[in-house]
Design an enzyme around this catalytic site. Structure first.
Site, short mmCIF file in Angstrom:
data_model
loop_
_atom_site.label_atom_id
_atom_site.label_comp_id
_atom_site.label_asym_id
_atom_site.label_seq_id
_atom_site.Cartn_x
_atom_site.Cartn_y
_atom_site.Cartn_z
N HIS A 122 0.76 -1.13 -0.18
CA HIS A 122 0.02 0.03 0.05
C HIS A 122 0.78 1.33 -0.03
CE1 HIS A 122 -3.79 -2.48 1.73
NE2 HIS A 122 -3.49 -2.72 0.66
N CYS A 130 4.11 13.90 -6.91
CA CYS A 130 3.46 14.68 -7.72
C CYS A 130 2.69 14.01 -8.83
CB CYS A 130 4.33 15.71 -8.35
SG CYS A 130 3.45 17.04 -9.68
N CYS A 133 4.07 15.93 -12.61
CA CYS A 133 5.13 15.52 -13.13
C CYS A 133 6.16 14.52 -12.50
CB CYS A 133 5.95 17.04 -13.13
SG CYS A 133 6.55 17.58 -11.34
N CYS A 181 3.32 20.99 -5.85
CA CYS A 181 4.52 20.67 -6.45
C CYS A 181 5.59 21.92 -6.75
CB CYS A 181 4.32 19.87 -7.59
SG CYS A 181 6.05 19.13 -8.26
N CYS A 184 6.17 21.90 -10.58
CA CYS A 184 5.09 22.35 -11.74
C CYS A 184 4.00 22.74 -11.11
CB CYS A 184 4.87 21.14 -12.45
SG CYS A 184 3.95 19.87 -11.51
N SER A 223 -6.41 -8.44 9.64
CA SER A 223 -7.88 -9.04 9.75
C SER A 223 -8.44 -9.58 8.19
CB SER A 223 -8.93 -8.26 10.13
OG SER A 223 -8.87 -7.08 9.18
N GLY A 249 -8.31 -11.43 17.10
CA GLY A 249 -9.48 -11.17 16.72
C GLY A 249 -9.93 -12.03 15.28
#
Length: 277
Positions: A122, A130, A133, A181, A184, A223, A249
């Site tokens: 992730h 950016c 660019c 950015c 740019c 989980s 859990g």
């Protein structure tokens, strides 16, 4: 021998019997480092709906809200340190008990603990890109810009979320200065996978290759309610590879897991490391 000792012995056997273990970790891995997880023990999501990727890219108001909350939450997240579970996993990898490590976490704590070649499914909250660019920045640098341009929020305190967000809703978002950015003037985004977005294809391919090369899967602190993690349990089960889990859990893959220990990673993994000796 009590049930906990029997379960630990079974986990020791699991690690000793499989030489190509793929480890998948989730938010429960980092709770002992002061970063709260997303869900309760029943797998139900806590708190408000998270920022959605399509909304972030489309609406300036959503970006302003994210960066205001992130400015507050990152102050705490940036101070988080690896806990005993992270350190134990790094040592297990160094000893050859773990072949590869993937994480759904964006906090970078596995790498900080010494794990090598961590596949961050992730992304990493400590990086910013950016969208126009493709320039990249460190999140620390962007944090300094945020503090300089939004001094009224600089001293705010709130409970951080696992993705660098925070459980706070600033009153004066209209006055908040969103970072752009420096090259740019384009849209800046944390280098993470927002809800509503998918894992990058190249990362997916690497993850699939890890799963194919593994002879067993060990899930720690997840989980598995998000499909990006659950898919690997389905892959392992479909190919007859055993799955073990260390999690407090329920998980989405409880019916696929052959060995499950209801325990916290920061307590159990150091014990496992010692027992493997």
């Amino acid at each position: 021998m009590n049930a906990d000792a029997i379960a630990l012995d079974a986990l020791i056997d699991f690690v000793e019997d499989h030489r190509r273990i793929l480890v998948l970790t989730g938010a429960g891995m980092s709770t002992a480092s002061g970063i709260p997880d997303y869900r309760d023990r029943d797998g139900v999501r806590r708190g408000r709906q998270p920022i959605q990727g399509p909304d972030f890219r489309k609406h300036e108001a959503v970006r302003r809200r994210y960066w205001a909350r992130s400015m507050v939450g990152y102050a705490t997240l940036s101070q988080a340190k690896p806990n005993a579970g992270h350190i134990a996993l790094a040592e297990l990898q160094a000893r050859g008990n773990v072949q590869a490590l993937m994480t759904q976490n964006v906090d970078g704590l596995h790498t900080a603990a010494g794990s090598a070649g961590v596949l961050e499914l992730h992304g990493n909250i400590h990086k910013v890109i950016c969208l126009d660019c493709h320039a990249d920045y460190s999140r620390d640098f962007i944090q300094r810009l945020l503090v300089e341009t939004n001094p009224a929020l600089a001293g705010a305190v709130a409970t951080p979320a696992p993705d660098g967000d925070a459980h706070v809703e600033p009153d004066e978002l209209a006055e908040f200065h969103t970072p752009h950015c420096l090259h740019c003037g384009g849209t800046l985004k944390p280098d993470v996978v927002f809800f509503g977005d998918g894992v990058a294809p190249d990362l997916t391919q690497q993850a699939m290759a890890h799963m194919e090369a593994a002879d067993a899967l060990l899930v720690v602190g997840s989980s598995l309610m998000v499909y990006s993690g659950f898919r690997f349990c389905r892959m392992a089960a479909a190919s007859g590879k055993p799955i073990a889990a260390v999690n407090l859990g329920k998980t989405r893959a409880d019916d696929l897991i052959s060995l499950k220990l209801e325990a916290s990673a920061e307590r159990l993994l150091p014990v496992l490391l010692t027992q493997l000796g």
